[in-house]
Write an enzyme that holds these catalytic residues in place. Structure first.
Site, mmCIF file in Angstrom:
data_model
loop_
_atom_site.group_PDB
_atom_site.id
_atom_site.type_symbol
_atom_site.label_atom_id
_atom_site.label_comp_id
_atom_site.label_asym_id
_atom_site.label_seq_id
_atom_site.Cartn_x
_atom_site.Cartn_y
_atom_site.Cartn_z
ATOM 1 N N THR B 142 -16.769 71.081 -4.642
ATOM 2 C CA THR B 142 -16.342 69.794 -4.120
ATOM 3 C C THR B 142 -17.459 68.786 -4.220
ATOM 4 O OG1 THR B 142 -15.702 68.510 -2.189
ATOM 5 C CG2 THR B 142 -16.792 70.576 -1.735
ATOM 6 N N VAL B 143 -17.139 67.629 -4.813
ATOM 7 C CA VAL B 143 -18.124 66.549 -4.859
ATOM 8 C C VAL B 143 -18.472 66.070 -3.458
ATOM 9 C CG1 VAL B 143 -17.502 65.718 -7.159
ATOM 10 C CG2 VAL B 143 -16.355 64.746 -5.155
ATOM 11 N N ASP B 144 -17.591 66.334 -2.501
ATOM 12 C CA ASP B 144 -17.806 65.818 -1.146
ATOM 13 C C ASP B 144 -18.894 66.580 -0.389
ATOM 14 O OD1 ASP B 144 -15.870 63.872 -1.472
ATOM 15 O OD2 ASP B 144 -14.258 65.189 -0.786
ATOM 16 N N MET B 190 -17.433 57.638 -3.630
ATOM 17 C CA MET B 190 -16.447 58.517 -3.003
ATOM 18 C C MET B 190 -16.987 59.134 -1.706
ATOM 19 S SD MET B 190 -14.697 60.402 -6.275
ATOM 20 C CE MET B 190 -13.129 59.771 -6.883
ATOM 21 N N GLY B 191 -16.107 59.792 -0.981
ATOM 22 C CA GLY B 191 -16.475 60.431 0.273
ATOM 23 C C GLY B 191 -15.696 59.825 1.423
ATOM 24 N N ARG B 192 -14.452 60.269 1.591
ATOM 25 C CA ARG B 192 -13.595 59.630 2.575
ATOM 26 C C ARG B 192 -14.011 60.001 4.001
ATOM 27 N NH1 ARG B 192 -8.681 56.246 2.451
ATOM 28 N NH2 ARG B 192 -9.759 55.575 0.591
ATOM 29 N N GLN B 297 -17.753 58.653 -11.464
ATOM 30 C CA GLN B 297 -18.828 59.399 -10.815
ATOM 31 C C GLN B 297 -18.616 60.901 -10.844
ATOM 32 O OE1 GLN B 297 -18.854 58.475 -6.291
ATOM 33 N NE2 GLN B 297 -17.022 57.449 -7.051
ATOM 34 N N ARG B 298 -17.388 61.350 -10.617
ATOM 35 C CA ARG B 298 -17.205 62.790 -10.512
ATOM 36 C C ARG B 298 -16.953 63.440 -11.871
ATOM 37 N NH1 ARG B 298 -11.220 63.450 -7.572
ATOM 38 N NH2 ARG B 298 -10.101 63.718 -9.540
#
Lengths: 417, 417
Positions: B142-144, B190-192, B297-298
Site C-alpha cells: 500500500t502506498v498509504d 495521496m493519503g486520505r 505518483q503511485r
C-alpha cells in the site's frame, strides 16, 4: 583586443535543462578568457541588468558550474518582464547601456523563448539605435517548442519524455483498476497555444494504450469527444485522455474556464483536467481520476531526455562560439540532419526572423479525427526523447546544485523598475 | 506429497512495485515445482477467483516474469471488492472453495492493503469454518503505508521518493520565478487517512526549501496556516505547500470539498490543491501554481526506490517460503534492524493482528506547529527512498511488460457477482 565581460540571463518559464544551456555558455566562455573576461548573470533575468544586480559566476567552482548540467530550473532566477519598444521606454535601454558600460559588458546572452528573442533582438540593435556596441545572442529555450526555424527547442524533449512516460505509467494503473473502479484517466499538460506537449502523450498509443488528445489547435467538439471516449472504453475497458491547458471550445473559451464558482461565489481557477473528467462522468457514469502535472513536468530533471540535455548545452556553447566569431542578432538552432538514425547539428537563425513568431503543431501531425497524432508526428517526437541522463542522488534524492550567486559590487545609482 | 496449485491476486489500488511482489511470488514458486504446481493469477483480483477467470502464469516466459520487477501497476488487474463476512455472504465463500477445488489450489496469496488483509484472513479461516484446507498468506502492499506491525509497506518508499523529488524540482522552479511571478506552489498528494506520503514532501526542507505540509492527522487551521505562509514568503520569497488529499477542516469536511459548483450548479469534484492555492491568493495576492499528482505518483516506476523494489520482491518471496514451511494466516513484514546504516530483515505477523488496523503518522513525527516533519520522521523516511532502480528504456520510453495473461479453461458453471 581587450577582453569584454559577458552578461547572461534566463528569461520566462524555466525548464529542466535551461541550466544546461547556462553551463554551456559559462564553460565555453571560461575556455576563452582572453576574449571574454567574466560572465555576469542577471539575478532574476533582465531585471538583474536593469537593477544592476549582477551575479559574478567566476566565483563559482568548476564543479558547481558542471552541476548546472543536471540541475533543473533557473539557477540565477528568471523573470517575466518584457522590454517595451525603444520608443515606448527609452529609459530602460539607456539604463541597460549604463550598466553594460559600467561593467564592461560587450556580450549579451539571453536564454528564453519567443518574447525573449524579441528582447534580445532589440538589444542587438542598440549599436545602431543608440550607438552602443554589444553583441546580442539568443539561446533558445521553451518547453512549448514553439520557436520557428529551429527543428525543436531545448526544454521540450524532456517535458515530452516526462509526459509520455507518466501517461504510460498512469495508463497501466487505470488499466489495472478498470474492471471495478477507475476507467478514465485525464492528464492535463502545459501548452497554452501550441499542442506539442500534449502530442507527446500520443506516443503511448504504440504501447497499446487507448488515448485521446485535446489540442489547443483543434476546436473542442464535446459530442464527438464523448462518443469517442465511450467507443474506446467499450473496446478496451478504459481510456486515457491528455488535455492541453490551452484546449478551447469553438467560441474561444478555455475548457479550464468553465465558469465554476466556489462556495463564496468567487470564480474558481480550476484546471482543464477536472472539467473534462467531470464532463465524462456526467455523460457516462465512468469513474475517473485526473492529474495536473503543472511545474512537475517542466522541472522533472530526474527524467530528462539525454538528447535534450545535449542540445541545451550545445545551444549555450554555440551562442558563445558565434559571439567569438563576431556574430550578433542571431540564435543557434537545432537542425535535423537525419531521421533514422537521428542526427542533428547546430544551425543559425537571424533574430529578426525568430522574434514574435509562434510555431504551432502542423495539421498533418494531428490525426484526421483531431484526437491523436500521426506517424509523422511520432517520427518527429521520438528522437527528441531519446536517452536518459540521470542526475546524481544522495540520501535518496537528486543532488542538485544551488550556486553561491554572489553579487557584483554596484557602481551606479539605484534604478526604479 | 502431491503438488498443489497456488492462487495469487492483486487487490485495491496498485503501486509502482506490486508487480515486483508478484515477481517474487512466481519466481519463488517456480523454484519449488515439486510442492507448488502452477501459479494461477486472478484476473482483476479476487473477482477472477469468484468468476473462475484464472490466468495461467506458467505460460509466461521467465523473461516476462522477470520484467514484472520493473513494471508498474497490476499486471493481472486489480479490483476494489471486499468479501463480506461469512455470515453475510456464505455463497461467495462456497464459490471460492469450488473454484479452488476445481483447480487444485492449496495456496492463496493475496497482495494488498488493510482491507485485503481482512479478506485474506477470512480465507485462511476456511479450513476451520468450512472444512476446506487452504494456506492463505497476505503480501503487504500500500502506498498509504498504513499497515500495522510492518515497519513500512511496499509501494510507499517509491511514492515517497517520487513526491520528495518532484516537490524539490518544482520548488527549484518556483524559486526561479518568484521575483516577478509565481510565489506559491501547491502539490496535492495521496493519503486520505494517513499523512505518510505528504510527510515525504517535508524532506525538501533539508535542501533549503521553505515548505509546509497539510496532514490529514492535523485539523486545518486556516488563519494560522495563512500567517505561516506569509512568514515564509517574507523570509524566502516563495513557499511550497504539500497538501494531503485527506486534509480536513476542524468540522471534518475535506479541504477538497469546498462546495464548489460548476456552471450548471453541479457539485464540482475539485482537488485540495486548487482550494489551498486560491485561499492563499485571496488572502495575500501571491501568484500561484498547483499540481495534483494523482496516479502519476503511485505509478512512477521510472523513479522507484531501490529499497522499495527489493522489499516488495522479498515480501512475495517470503510469502511463498512461509507457505512452504506450513504457515498460514500470516503476512511477511519488514523489520528495521538498524538505522544507520539502514538494515532490514523479513519478519512475520499474524493476520488477526493486521486486518483492519490502520497505522497513522505518530504525533512525534509531525513538528509542533503541525506544518512540518521532525528529525525522527526524516530518519524514518530517508532509508525507504534510498537507491535508484531504473527500468530499461526503448525509443525513449520505459520498456514495461504486458503479459499474455492466458485464461485457464473453466471447469465450473458461471457465477453472478
Amino acid at each position: 583586443m581587450t577582453a569584454q565581460n559577458a552578461f547572461y540571463a534566463q528569461s520566462g518559464g524555466v525548464t529542466a535543462v535551461i541550466n544546461a544551456s547556462a553551463c554551456g555558455v559559462i564553460e565555453t566562455a571560461r575556455l576563452h578568457q582572453d576574449r571574454i573576461g567574466k560572465v555576469f548573470a542577471g539575478r532574476n533575468g533582465i531585471i538583474g541588468a536593469l537593477t544592476e544586480d549582477l551575479i559574478d559566476t567566476s566565483l563559482e567552482t568548476a564543479e558547481d558550474i558542471a552541476a548546472l548540467r543536471y540541475t533543473p530550473a533557473g539557477a540565477f532566477g528568471s523573470c517575466r518582464y518584457k522590454l517595451k519598444s525603444l520608443e515606448a521606454n527609452r529609459r530602460e535601454y539607456e539604463r541597460l547601456i549604463e550598466v553594460f558600460k559600467a561593467h564592461e559588458i560587450g556580450y549579451f546572452f539571453y536564454n528564453g523563448g519567443g518574447d525573449s528573442a524579441d528582447t534580445c533582438y532589440k538589444i542587438s540593435q542598440l549599436s545602431e539605435t543608440m550607438g552602443f556596441p554589444v553583441q546580442a545572442l539568443h539561446v533558445p529555450k521553451t518547453v512549448d517548442n514553439d520557436l520557428p526555424i529551429t527543428d525543436n527547442c531545448p526544454g521540450f524533449g524532456s517535458v515530452a519524455k516526462y509526459i509520455a512516460t507518466s501517461a504510460l505509467e498512469a495508463s497501466f494503473d487505470v488499466r489495472s483498476m478498470a474492471k471495478t473502479s477507475t476507467k478514465i484517466f485525464v492528464l492535463e499538460v502545459m501548452g497554452r497555444h501550441a499542442g506539442w506537449i500534449a502530442a507527446a502523450g500520443g506516443l503511448i498509443e504504440d504501447h497499446g494504450i487507448p488515448v485521446m488528445i485535446l489540442f489547443p489547435e483543434i476546436e473542442f467538439d464535446q459530442a464527438r469527444f464523448l462518443a469517442a471516449v465511450q467507443e474506446k472504453v467499450a473496446a478496451h475497458g478504459y481510456c486515457t485522455i491528455v488535455v492541453s491547458e490551452g484546449a478551447k471550445y469553438p467560441d474561444g473559451r478555455f475548457l479550464a474556464e468553465q465558469g465554476t464558482r466556489d462556495a463564496f461565489g468567487h470564480a474558481q481557477l480550476g484546471g482543464a483536467a477536472p472539467v473534462v473528467a467531470n464532463m465524462i462522468k456526467e455523460a457516462t457514469g465512468y469513474k475517473f481520476h485526473w492529474a495536473v502535472a503543472d511545474y512537475l513536468q517542466r522541472a522533472a530533471r530526474h527524467l530528462a531526455s539525454k538528447t535534450d540535455v545535449e542540445q541545451a548545452y550545445a545551444m549555450g556553447r554555440a551562442a558563445v562560439e558565434f559571439a567569438l566569431a563576431g556574430h550578433s542578432a542571431v540564435m543557434p538552432t537545432i537542425k535535423r540532419v537525419s531521421q533514422d538514425p537521428y542526427r542533428w547539428e547546430v544551425g543559425e537563425a537571424p533574430l529578426s526572423e525568430v522574434a514574435n513568431v509562434e510555431k504551432f503543431m502542423p495539421r498533418e501531425f494531428i490525426s484526421e479525427d483531431g484526437f491523436g497524432i500521426t506517424t509523422s508526428c511520432k517520427e518527429y517526437l521520438i528522437p527528441l526523447i531519446q536517452g536518459e541522463d540521470y542526475p546524481p542522488y544522495e540520501r535518496g534524492m537528486p543532488k542538485y546544485v544551488t550556486l553561491k550567486n554572489v553579487a557584483v559590487e554596484t557602481r551606479l545609482p539605484a534604478f526604479e523598475l
